[in-house]
Design an enzyme around this catalytic site. Structure first.
Site, PDB file in Angstrom:
ATOM      1  N   GLY A  11     -18.010  45.966  51.036  1.00 19.05           N
ATOM      2  CA  GLY A  11     -18.309  47.083  50.152  1.00 19.05           C
ATOM      3  C   GLY A  11     -18.906  48.289  50.857  1.00 19.05           C
ATOM      4  O   GLY A  11     -18.948  49.383  50.293  1.00 19.05           O
ATOM      5  N   SER A  12     -19.355  48.124  52.084  1.00 18.55           N
ATOM      6  CA  SER A  12     -20.017  49.199  52.817  1.00 18.55           C
ATOM      7  C   SER A  12     -19.016  50.235  53.316  1.00 18.55           C
ATOM      8  O   SER A  12     -18.112  49.900  54.093  1.00 18.55           O
ATOM      9  CB  SER A  12     -20.779  48.618  54.014  1.00 18.55           C
ATOM     10  OG  SER A  12     -21.099  49.616  54.949  1.00 18.55           O
ATOM     11  N   PRO A  13     -19.166  51.505  52.926  1.00 23.13           N
ATOM     12  CA  PRO A  13     -18.264  52.534  53.450  1.00 23.13           C
ATOM     13  C   PRO A  13     -18.274  52.641  54.980  1.00 23.13           C
ATOM     14  O   PRO A  13     -17.194  52.732  55.588  1.00 23.13           O
ATOM     15  CB  PRO A  13     -18.775  53.815  52.776  1.00 23.13           C
ATOM     16  CG  PRO A  13     -19.394  53.342  51.506  1.00 23.13           C
ATOM     17  CD  PRO A  13     -20.043  52.036  51.865  1.00 23.13           C
ATOM     18  N   PRO A  14     -19.438  52.637  55.641  1.00 19.79           N
ATOM     19  CA  PRO A  14     -19.408  52.709  57.101  1.00 19.79           C
ATOM     20  C   PRO A  14     -18.674  51.534  57.745  1.00 19.79           C
ATOM     21  O   PRO A  14     -17.986  51.713  58.756  1.00 19.79           O
ATOM     22  CB  PRO A  14     -20.893  52.716  57.483  1.00 19.79           C
ATOM     23  CG  PRO A  14     -21.584  53.283  56.290  1.00 19.79           C
ATOM     24  CD  PRO A  14     -20.821  52.731  55.119  1.00 19.79           C
ATOM     25  N   ARG A  16     -16.190  49.972  56.416  1.00 21.80           N
ATOM     26  CA  ARG A  16     -14.764  50.215  56.177  1.00 21.80           C
ATOM     27  C   ARG A  16     -14.202  51.278  57.114  1.00 21.80           C
ATOM     28  O   ARG A  16     -13.036  51.210  57.501  1.00 21.80           O
ATOM     29  CB  ARG A  16     -14.543  50.590  54.716  1.00 21.80           C
ATOM     30  CG  ARG A  16     -14.683  49.392  53.787  1.00 21.80           C
ATOM     31  CD  ARG A  16     -14.323  49.735  52.361  1.00 21.80           C
ATOM     32  NE  ARG A  16     -15.496  50.060  51.569  1.00 21.80           N
ATOM     33  CZ  ARG A  16     -15.691  51.192  50.943  1.00 21.80           C
ATOM     34  NH1 ARG A  16     -14.810  52.176  51.037  1.00 21.80           N
ATOM     35  NH2 ARG A  16     -16.776  51.383  50.218  1.00 21.80           N
TER      36      ARG A  16
END
Length: 222
Positions: A11-14, A16
């Protein structure tokens, strides 16, 4: 043989952003999920790898790196066959770097982290209305960046696209993109969605993040 290990959560944007870069470079890696809710990132073992106890953290041949921006620039600089994702031309690279700093200091810090930290760690389910306005301003900036070009830092795909799309695709959990107003952003996201690795590296995790936010019943103060 390249031996990389990525520590993170989907779930973490960084995280991803790093996954998108690894996929674009076709680099094999081991993926270790870190249970942040159980504070696995605060364990002595993890703190030896990353004293800031953040994800993503990347292990490469016994060396540990953290901060997604540093990681993705490192990966391209070390492993890419060309410099297209992170140009060596100083002016082009400066534009990419500027966009990366925008993602770190504005889009992620002002837009996303300023809401999720109070929500997840202090159970504050009413966000200040200024946070909503900040997200709208972020969208406005990104729409401007995309004027007369297909990608965030020019007319070719770069790591700046990976970094910013990971956050923009998460911010929609708080404020929907107005399709009539943000025509360029919508077209840009659709362009990235055509990448064969996009859904696995970013799409699924973004939906996981959005679902988590929706389940939290977060709202903005009036």
């Amino acid at each position: 043989m390249v031996k990389l290990t990525l520590y993170g959560i989907d779930g973490s944007p960084p995280v991803r952003a790093v996954k998108l870069t690894l996929a674009a470079l076709n680099l094999p890696y081991d993926y270790v999920k870190v249970d942040l809710a159980a504070r696995a990132n605060l364990s002595p073992e993890f703190l030896k790898k990353n004293p800031q106890h953040t994800v993503p953290t990347l292990a490469d041949d016994g060396h540990y790196l953290w901060d997604s921006h540093a990681i993705i620039a490192y990966l391209v600089s070390k492993y890419a066959d060309s410099d297209s994702l992170y140009p060596k031309d100083l002016l082009q690279r400066a534009v990419v770097d500027q966009r990366l700093h925008f993602e770190s200091g504005v889009a992620f810090a002002d837009g996303l982290r300023s809401i999720t930290i109070p929500l997840f760690f202090y159970n504050q389910k009413i966000a200040p209305k200024e946070r909503k306005q900040a997200i709208i301003e972020i969208y406005d900036f990104v729409e401007t960046f995309l004027k007369d070009q297909d990608y965030i830092a020019g007319n070719q795909l770069t790591i700046a696209d990976f970094s910013i799309v990971s956050t923009i695709s998460s911010l929609v959990a708080f404020v929907d993109l107005d399709h009539a107003k943000y025509v360029r952003i919508i077209a840009w996201i659709k362009r990235l969605e055509q990448l064969p690795y996009y859904e696995e590296a970013n799409g699924k995790g973004a939906q996981e993040f959005i679902s988590l936010i929706k389940q939290s019943n977060l709202s903005f103060a009036s």
